[in-house]
Design a protein around this motif. Sequence first.
Motif, PDB file in Angstrom:
ATOM      1  N   ASP A   1       2.525  -2.157  -2.788  1.00  0.00           N
ATOM      2  CA  ASP A   1       3.356  -1.445  -1.817  1.00  0.00           C
ATOM      3  C   ASP A   1       2.617  -1.306  -0.485  1.00  0.00           C
ATOM      4  O   ASP A   1       3.213  -1.488   0.576  1.00  0.00           O
ATOM      5  CB  ASP A   1       3.720  -0.062  -2.366  1.00  0.00           C
ATOM      6  CG  ASP A   1       4.608   0.723  -1.396  1.00  0.00           C
ATOM      7  OD1 ASP A   1       5.738   0.263  -1.138  1.00  0.00           O
ATOM      8  OD2 ASP A   1       4.157   1.768  -0.887  1.00  0.00           O
ATOM      9  N   LEU A   2       1.316  -1.005  -0.549  1.00  0.00           N
ATOM     10  CA  LEU A   2       0.533  -0.906   0.673  1.00  0.00           C
ATOM     11  C   LEU A   2       0.433  -2.265   1.361  1.00  0.00           C
ATOM     12  O   LEU A   2       0.529  -2.365   2.587  1.00  0.00           O
ATOM     13  CB  LEU A   2      -0.865  -0.363   0.365  1.00  0.00           C
ATOM     14  CG  LEU A   2      -1.810  -0.196   1.564  1.00  0.00           C
ATOM     15  CD1 LEU A   2      -1.202   0.708   2.628  1.00  0.00           C
ATOM     16  CD2 LEU A   2      -3.163   0.351   1.106  1.00  0.00           C
ATOM     17  N   GLU A   3       0.265  -3.298   0.573  1.00  0.00           N
ATOM     18  CA  GLU A   3       0.231  -4.647   1.133  1.00  0.00           C
ATOM     19  C   GLU A   3       1.538  -4.958   1.873  1.00  0.00           C
ATOM     20  O   GLU A   3       1.531  -5.493   2.987  1.00  0.00           O
ATOM     21  CB  GLU A   3       0.012  -5.670   0.024  1.00  0.00           C
ATOM     22  CG  GLU A   3       0.015  -7.119   0.504  1.00  0.00           C
ATOM     23  CD  GLU A   3      -0.051  -8.112  -0.635  1.00  0.00           C
ATOM     24  OE1 GLU A   3      -0.681  -9.166  -0.471  1.00  0.00           O
ATOM     25  OE2 GLU A   3       0.550  -7.827  -1.697  1.00  0.00           O
ATOM     26  N   ARG A   4       2.661  -4.611   1.264  1.00  0.00           N
ATOM     27  CA  ARG A   4       3.965  -4.863   1.881  1.00  0.00           C
ATOM     28  C   ARG A   4       4.102  -4.111   3.205  1.00  0.00           C
ATOM     29  O   ARG A   4       4.598  -4.659   4.199  1.00  0.00           O
ATOM     30  CB  ARG A   4       5.072  -4.436   0.906  1.00  0.00           C
ATOM     31  CG  ARG A   4       6.488  -4.571   1.460  1.00  0.00           C
ATOM     32  CD  ARG A   4       7.514  -4.035   0.482  1.00  0.00           C
ATOM     33  NE  ARG A   4       7.300  -2.629   0.176  1.00  0.00           N
ATOM     34  CZ  ARG A   4       7.672  -1.638   0.969  1.00  0.00           C
ATOM     35  NH1 ARG A   4       8.278  -1.885   2.128  1.00  0.00           N
ATOM     36  NH2 ARG A   4       7.461  -0.376   0.607  1.00  0.00           N
ATOM     37  N   LYS A   5       3.640  -2.866   3.235  1.00  0.00           N
ATOM     38  CA  LYS A   5       3.760  -2.059   4.449  1.00  0.00           C
ATOM     39  C   LYS A   5       2.870  -2.606   5.566  1.00  0.00           C
ATOM     40  O   LYS A   5       3.269  -2.627   6.734  1.00  0.00           O
ATOM     41  CB  LYS A   5       3.395  -0.605   4.139  1.00  0.00           C
ATOM     42  CG  LYS A   5       4.447   0.107   3.277  1.00  0.00           C
ATOM     43  CD  LYS A   5       4.009   1.515   2.920  1.00  0.00           C
ATOM     44  CE  LYS A   5       5.094   2.223   2.119  1.00  0.00           C
ATOM     45  NZ  LYS A   5       4.691   3.586   1.686  1.00  0.00           N
TER      46      LYS A   5
END
Length: 241
Positions: A15-19
């Motif tokens: 999720d952090l990667e996506r953001k």
Amino acid sequence: MKYYICDDNAIFAKDLERKILALEPDCIIRLFPTLAALRFALGDRDEVNAVFLDIMNADGSGIEFANILHTLKPLAKLVFVTSHAAEFSQEIFRCEPGSEPVAYLAKPVQMDYLKNALEKIRNSAMQKPDFIPVTINRRTEYINCTDLLYVVSERRQLLFVTTDGNFTSYGKMDEITEKLPDHFCRCHRSYIINMRRIQRVRGWNSFEMTNGDIIPVGRLYQDSVKDAVAGEYSRNGGGLR
């Protein structure tokens, strides 16, 4: 920009990667499930701009790992992430000087705060660092510019003279000049000096450094060196150190 994310929660890491990719589509990101895997990767020659590090990992403390990160990759910026922001708000100050985080993000990470953290990382990347990477014996080592007295070109090699000893690497004077902070200046075709390590100016023909070494000033460099030393003297309130 290149970022590492270390978190034993795979869902959060993705999720952090996506953001981050939503804010910086062209960046490169690698994910690591453990501190051990991250430490192995940090041994590579590749540089990384920042590491997003969970404070509580299955195999150790992110706060304690911060000092390891600073040793292995002193140019990399650190961002702590945690689900226990209130609990660790004081603990993060246990990091040794130089290894402090540039940002502290609470899970789930909010885009506004993440954007601010990325801006801090980009701004710091534009500044000339306190450490410079050089290749010594086929390994990337980091020389602390504070301890670096001068650099001398000897044929195809560069000799870095520091307070902790001398180091030799292959390289070009023009390339190393671009990497060094503003308190370094080229004073000769074969010499770059740390102006904060000048002990005495010898008639603008040479400098005596704090270790006693005498560094020549090339005739073609005298005017630019005078301006550089005067500027450094002024910035430091009338002192070179």
